[in-house]
Design an enzyme around this catalytic site. Structure first.
Site, PDB file in Angstrom:
ATOM      1  N   ASN A  25       0.877  -1.165   0.000  1.00 29.83           N
ATOM      2  CA  ASN A  25       0.000   0.000   0.000  1.00 29.83           C
ATOM      3  C   ASN A  25       0.917   1.217   0.000  1.00 29.83           C
ATOM      4  O   ASN A  25       1.702   1.395   0.927  1.00 29.83           O
ATOM      5  CB  ASN A  25      -0.843  -0.080   1.289  1.00 29.83           C
ATOM      6  CG  ASN A  25      -1.504   1.224   1.665  1.00 29.83           C
ATOM      7  OD1 ASN A  25      -1.644   2.136   0.845  1.00 29.83           O
ATOM      8  ND2 ASN A  25      -1.930   1.317   2.922  1.00 29.83           N
ATOM      9  N   LYS A  27       0.090   4.163   0.381  1.00 32.81           N
ATOM     10  CA  LYS A  27      -0.451   5.199   1.281  1.00 32.81           C
ATOM     11  C   LYS A  27      -0.477   6.557   0.549  1.00 32.81           C
ATOM     12  O   LYS A  27      -0.699   6.587  -0.651  1.00 32.81           O
ATOM     13  CB  LYS A  27       0.331   5.236   2.598  1.00 32.81           C
ATOM     14  CG  LYS A  27       0.361   3.850   3.273  1.00 32.81           C
ATOM     15  CD  LYS A  27       0.823   3.886   4.701  1.00 32.81           C
ATOM     16  CE  LYS A  27       0.789   2.464   5.269  1.00 32.81           C
ATOM     17  NZ  LYS A  27       1.143   2.396   6.686  1.00 32.81           N
ATOM     18  N   HIS A 110      -8.262  -0.094   6.779  1.00 32.63           N
ATOM     19  CA  HIS A 110      -6.884   0.044   7.286  1.00 32.63           C
ATOM     20  C   HIS A 110      -6.920   0.830   8.604  1.00 32.63           C
ATOM     21  O   HIS A 110      -7.729   1.741   8.769  1.00 32.63           O
ATOM     22  CB  HIS A 110      -6.007   0.759   6.257  1.00 32.63           C
ATOM     23  CG  HIS A 110      -4.563   0.756   6.642  1.00 32.63           C
ATOM     24  ND1 HIS A 110      -4.030   1.672   7.524  1.00 32.63           N
ATOM     25  CD2 HIS A 110      -3.548  -0.074   6.299  1.00 32.63           C
ATOM     26  CE1 HIS A 110      -2.738   1.403   7.697  1.00 32.63           C
ATOM     27  NE2 HIS A 110      -2.418   0.350   6.965  1.00 32.63           N
ATOM     28  N   GLU A 112      -5.179   3.129   9.759  1.00 36.11           N
ATOM     29  CA  GLU A 112      -5.042   4.588   9.647  1.00 36.11           C
ATOM     30  C   GLU A 112      -6.399   5.224   9.335  1.00 36.11           C
ATOM     31  O   GLU A 112      -6.676   6.353   9.737  1.00 36.11           O
ATOM     32  CB  GLU A 112      -3.980   4.938   8.594  1.00 36.11           C
ATOM     33  CG  GLU A 112      -2.582   4.695   9.145  1.00 36.11           C
ATOM     34  CD  GLU A 112      -1.535   4.329   8.113  1.00 36.11           C
ATOM     35  OE1 GLU A 112      -1.769   4.517   6.906  1.00 36.11           O
ATOM     36  OE2 GLU A 112      -0.462   3.830   8.524  1.00 36.11           O
ATOM     37  N   GLU A 182      -3.201  -6.659  10.840  1.00 37.67           N
ATOM     38  CA  GLU A 182      -2.175  -5.628  10.979  1.00 37.67           C
ATOM     39  C   GLU A 182      -2.277  -4.992  12.360  1.00 37.67           C
ATOM     40  O   GLU A 182      -3.093  -4.089  12.566  1.00 37.67           O
ATOM     41  CB  GLU A 182      -2.360  -4.558   9.909  1.00 37.67           C
ATOM     42  CG  GLU A 182      -2.277  -5.095   8.496  1.00 37.67           C
ATOM     43  CD  GLU A 182      -1.904  -4.004   7.528  1.00 37.67           C
ATOM     44  OE1 GLU A 182      -0.794  -4.045   6.997  1.00 37.67           O
ATOM     45  OE2 GLU A 182      -2.708  -3.076   7.342  1.00 37.67           O
ATOM     46  N   GLY A 188       4.132   1.163  10.757  1.00 35.18           N
ATOM     47  CA  GLY A 188       4.806   2.452  10.605  1.00 35.18           C
ATOM     48  C   GLY A 188       6.137   2.535  11.330  1.00 35.18           C
ATOM     49  O   GLY A 188       6.559   1.593  12.014  1.00 35.18           O
TER      50      GLY A 188
HETATM   51  P1  PGA Z   1       4.506  -0.655   7.363  1.00 32.62           P
HETATM   52  O1  PGA Z   1       2.969  -0.432   7.010  1.00 32.62           O
HETATM   53  O2  PGA Z   1       4.952  -1.896   6.631  1.00 32.62           O
HETATM   54  O3  PGA Z   1       5.175   0.576   6.870  1.00 32.62           O
HETATM   55  O4  PGA Z   1       4.608  -0.845   8.849  1.00 32.62           O
HETATM   56  C1  PGA Z   1       2.115  -1.530   6.986  1.00 32.62           C
HETATM   57  C2  PGA Z   1       0.704  -1.127   6.675  1.00 32.62           C
HETATM   58  O5  PGA Z   1       0.253  -0.054   7.075  1.00 32.62           O
HETATM   59  O6  PGA Z   1       0.004  -1.904   6.012  1.00 32.62           O
END
Ligand code: PGA
Length: 275
Positions: A25, A27, A110, A112, A182, A188
């Protein structure tokens, strides 16, 4: 019951045999120019046999990335969607719009989005049903917060999120669903990767939850792990029996890194298939 791929066909996967899924992703990164350049770098990439790969660009790059990757081995997805097909929903994008861009997958729920944009289990469920109505594969993200993890209630949270997300999904559509576990505390740059033993335990429990919902076909719903996946730990996760792939952020944003990650699981796929 075997799961048939939707959208583009992936000749390398033997139908009925479980694939390993690896996706990224992007983002809120890569505007159209950068996204197209990344897609071009991935265009001729062929994942190892049995591995299915996907990239999820931001909306403004979705159509262009789909065009570049149309005849490639990669699927393309969107990062979110609204549950209505159209209407007065300023700033939103619907499943038919995503499908029209050429995407075959859509990420839903997700953390976020749950954390910062008010996404709830209920809206996740509405979106999952809408995605399936329009032939998109929903990639449902579930995850426990640090508090939930520390109180030892991660399995309860994940069971609730999964059961609500899949509420009302027709038996015939369950084969289109992907689930990514996740942990919020693992995602992150401030996150720490979950221990493989913990992921293994969680995925075994998740498998039981999806089997309760989907019956025997629940065995074939891909369960991905995501959260600080990197070149250093990808094989530890993919080797776990109930982990059917990984969903990667930062470590896969550069096309060269993405291809390296995907290639790094090649030896594991046949071993998993034989297990
Ligand atoms: P990350 O993100 O691999 O940068 O920790 C994972 C995600 O948000 O799916």
């Amino acid at each position: 019951m075997s799961i048939q791929p939707v959208g583009q066909s992936f000749g390398r996967s033997v139908v009925g045999q479980k694939s390993v899924w690896i996706g990224t992703n992007w983002k809120m990164n890569k505007g159209p120019a950068e996204a197209v350049a990344a897609a071009r770098a991935l265009e001729s990439f062929r994942p190892p046999p049995g591995v299915r790969s996907f990239v999820i660009p931001p909306f403004t790059s979705l159509r262009d990335v789909c065009s570049v990757l149309e005849d490639s081995a990669l699927m393309v997805g969107a990062q979110n969607m609204h549950w209505k097909d159209s209407g007065a929903w300023t700033g939103e994008v619907s499943a038919p719009m995503i499908a029209e861009c050429g995407a075959s997958l859509v990420e839903i729920g997700h953390s976020e989005r749950r954390q910062h944009f008010g996404e709830t289990d209920w809206t996740v469920n509405l979106k999952v049903l809408a995605a399936l109505r329009h032939g998109l594969r929903p990639l449902i993200c579930i995850g426990d917060t640090l508090d939930e993890f520390e109180f030892g209630v991660s399995p309860e949270t994940l069971a609730r999120q999964t059961k609500i997300a899949l509420n009302g999904v027709a038996q015939k559509d369950l084969g289109q669903v992907l689930i990514a576990y996740e942990p919020v505390w693992a995602i992150g740059s401030a996150g720490r990767p979950a221990e493989a033993a913990f992921v293994s335990e969680i995925h075994t429990r998740l498998r039981a939850v999806v089997r309760e919902i989907a019956g025997e076909s629940g065995v074939r719903i891909p369960l991905l792990y995501g959260g600080s996946v990197s070149q250093a730990n990808i094989r530890d996760y993919v080797a776990l029996p109930d982990v059917d792939g990984v969903f990667v952020g930062r470590a896969a944003w550069e096309p060269a890194d993405f291809m390296k990650l995907v290639n790094s699981v090649s030896g594991l796929v046949s071993r998993k298939a034989a297990a």
